[in-house]
Design a protein around this motif. Structure first.
Motif, short mmCIF file in Angstrom:
data_model
loop_
_atom_site.label_atom_id
_atom_site.label_comp_id
_atom_site.label_asym_id
_atom_site.label_seq_id
_atom_site.Cartn_x
_atom_site.Cartn_y
_atom_site.Cartn_z
N ALA A 100 0.82 -1.22 0.00
CA ALA A 100 0.00 0.00 0.00
C ALA A 100 0.85 1.26 0.00
O ALA A 100 0.35 2.34 -0.34
CB ALA A 100 -0.92 0.00 1.22
N SER A 127 -0.15 5.03 -6.13
CA SER A 127 -1.47 4.48 -6.43
C SER A 127 -1.50 3.81 -7.80
O SER A 127 -2.18 2.80 -8.00
CB SER A 127 -2.53 5.59 -6.38
OG SER A 127 -2.19 6.63 -7.29
N ARG A 136 -4.74 0.68 5.10
CA ARG A 136 -6.03 0.93 4.44
C ARG A 136 -6.13 2.36 3.93
O ARG A 136 -6.69 2.61 2.85
CB ARG A 136 -7.17 0.64 5.42
CG ARG A 136 -8.56 0.93 4.87
CD ARG A 136 -9.60 0.86 5.98
NE ARG A 136 -9.35 1.84 7.02
CZ ARG A 136 -9.70 3.13 6.94
NH1 ARG A 136 -10.30 3.59 5.85
NH2 ARG A 136 -9.45 3.95 7.94
N LYS A 137 -5.58 3.30 4.67
CA LYS A 137 -5.68 4.71 4.28
C LYS A 137 -4.90 5.02 3.01
O LYS A 137 -5.15 6.03 2.36
CB LYS A 137 -5.18 5.59 5.42
CG LYS A 137 -6.00 5.45 6.70
CD LYS A 137 -5.40 6.28 7.82
CE LYS A 137 -6.20 6.10 9.11
NZ LYS A 137 -5.61 6.89 10.23
N ILE A 162 -4.49 2.65 0.47
CA ILE A 162 -4.93 1.80 -0.64
C ILE A 162 -5.76 2.65 -1.60
O ILE A 162 -6.66 3.39 -1.20
CB ILE A 162 -5.74 0.60 -0.12
CG1 ILE A 162 -4.84 -0.32 0.72
CG2 ILE A 162 -6.35 -0.18 -1.27
CD1 ILE A 162 -5.56 -1.48 1.36
N PRO A 178 -11.08 1.50 -4.30
CA PRO A 178 -12.19 1.57 -3.33
C PRO A 178 -12.66 0.19 -2.88
O PRO A 178 -13.02 0.00 -1.71
CB PRO A 178 -13.28 2.33 -4.08
CG PRO A 178 -12.56 3.07 -5.17
CD PRO A 178 -11.40 2.21 -5.55
N GLN A 205 -10.38 -1.06 -0.28
CA GLN A 205 -10.59 -0.32 0.96
C GLN A 205 -11.78 -0.88 1.73
O GLN A 205 -11.75 -0.99 2.97
CB GLN A 205 -10.80 1.16 0.66
CG GLN A 205 -9.54 1.92 0.31
CD GLN A 205 -9.77 3.41 0.25
OE1 GLN A 205 -10.89 3.88 0.45
NE2 GLN A 205 -8.71 4.16 -0.03
N ARG A 206 -12.83 -1.24 1.00
CA ARG A 206 -14.01 -1.81 1.67
C ARG A 206 -13.67 -3.15 2.33
O ARG A 206 -14.13 -3.46 3.43
CB ARG A 206 -15.14 -1.98 0.66
CG ARG A 206 -15.79 -0.66 0.25
CD ARG A 206 -17.11 -0.90 -0.48
NE ARG A 206 -16.90 -1.58 -1.76
CZ ARG A 206 -16.70 -0.94 -2.91
NH1 ARG A 206 -16.67 0.39 -2.93
NH2 ARG A 206 -16.54 -1.62 -4.03
N LYS A 247 -11.76 -2.40 5.48
CA LYS A 247 -12.67 -1.94 6.54
C LYS A 247 -13.45 -3.11 7.13
O LYS A 247 -13.70 -3.16 8.35
CB LYS A 247 -13.65 -0.90 5.96
CG LYS A 247 -13.01 0.44 5.64
CD LYS A 247 -14.05 1.40 5.09
CE LYS A 247 -13.43 2.75 4.76
NZ LYS A 247 -14.43 3.71 4.21
#
Length: 292
Positions: free
Chosen positions: A17, A21, A59-60, A62, A65, A68-69, A72
């Motif tokens: 991560a 990006s 996670r912050k 990555i 989306p 990220q889910r 979470k």
């Protein structure tokens, strides 16, 4: 999966991560998240490994989306584990249980374990033989900031810990040899690294550097030896001419010294009469010129 493997999975996620990006490997990140989600988590494991903070930090960063889910969801499942195992007094508290576990109240006295870990980290060079029953999670905290020399010494004294220090070797390669780390990581892709892989990478790079250094020293010594031989040959060529000039000068000096020593009175007289004789010769030439 042991606690050490859990920490290594979290470190892999953090490394994946941390890249740009556009360069993030989505498949590798997804594989690590699935691996973490399947792990049977407990409150004790969360407290010992701090894996929740590692995954939340990753996670912050990555980019995708969907990933990220998933991250979470993993963190939420671990939070539920902590909430289910809290005491009734803690569950009735208005402060969420997970926040109470992660944050320490202001002014809290450090635990004996944290003090010991900090001391061993500062004095890592004194760490010697470690019993086989020693907790792996505590050992990983000890070597969190260890250097390569320290790890090599620890492995030499404790061969049974070689497989437990893969994460530390990966950290050293990532910090000391970032280019090689990125290249090897790109080759591996989503595959797991075999035991001792990053240690071997570090040793290989160090051996290559040492070989290049030895080659440079050898070539430098050869150039210096060649220069010395050339200077010696040049001085040998100039020696006959120099010795001949020296012999001639010595001969002239001996001749003048012998003549002066043979008739010292005559030499003194020549010094006095010589200028007068030259003056008389010049006057004779002048008179002859006028007569003509």
């Amino acid at each position: 999966m042991a606690s050490a493997a859990l920490v290594q999975a979290g470190e892999r996620l953090r490394v994946l991560a941390s890249s740009d990006s556009s360069a993030q490997d989505a498949s590798a990140i997804h594989a690590v998240l699935v691996e973490l989600e399947r792990y049977p988590m407990s409150k004790k494991t969360l407290h010992e490994t701090r894996i929740g903070a590692i995954v939340n930090s990753a996670r912050k960063r990555i980019a995708a989306p969907q990933l990220q889910r998933i991250a979470k969801r993993v963190i939420a499942s671990w939070r539920s584990v902590v909430q289910d195992t809290t005491t009734p007094a803690a569950s009735n508290s208005p402060v969420p249980a997970m926040r109470a576990v992660q944050r320490r109240p202001a002014g809290r006295v450090p635990s004996l374990e944290s003090l010991c870990v900090g001391f061993v980290r500062r004095e890592i060079m004194r760490l010697g033989e470690i019993p086989r029953a020693f907790p792996t999670s505590l050992l990983l905290q000890f070597v969190a900031n260890a250097k390569a020399d320290d790890l090599i010494r620890i492995e030499r004294l404790n061969p049974h810990l070689v497989s437990e220090l893969d994460g530390s070797w990966e950290r050293i390669v990532r910090l000391d040899i970032p280019d090689r780390y990125r290249a090897e990581h790109a080759k591996l892709g989503s595959h797991q690294t075999p035991p001792g892989f990053w240690r071997q990478v570090y040793v290989t790079v160090m051996n290559e550097r040492e070989a290049r250094q030895q080659q440079y020293i050898k070539s430098l010594e050869q150039r210096q030896a060649k220069t010395a031989v050339e200077k010696q040959q040049t001085s040998i060529k100039r020696l006959p001419a120099a010795s001949s000039a020296v012999r001639k000068a010595e001969k002239r000096q001996r001749t003048s010294a012998s003549s002066s020593a043979a008739n010292p009175a005559r030499s003194r007289l020549e010094k006095i009469v010589g200028p007068v004789r030259k003056r008389l010769e010049m006057e004779k030439k002048f008179v002859r010129g006028r007569r003509r």
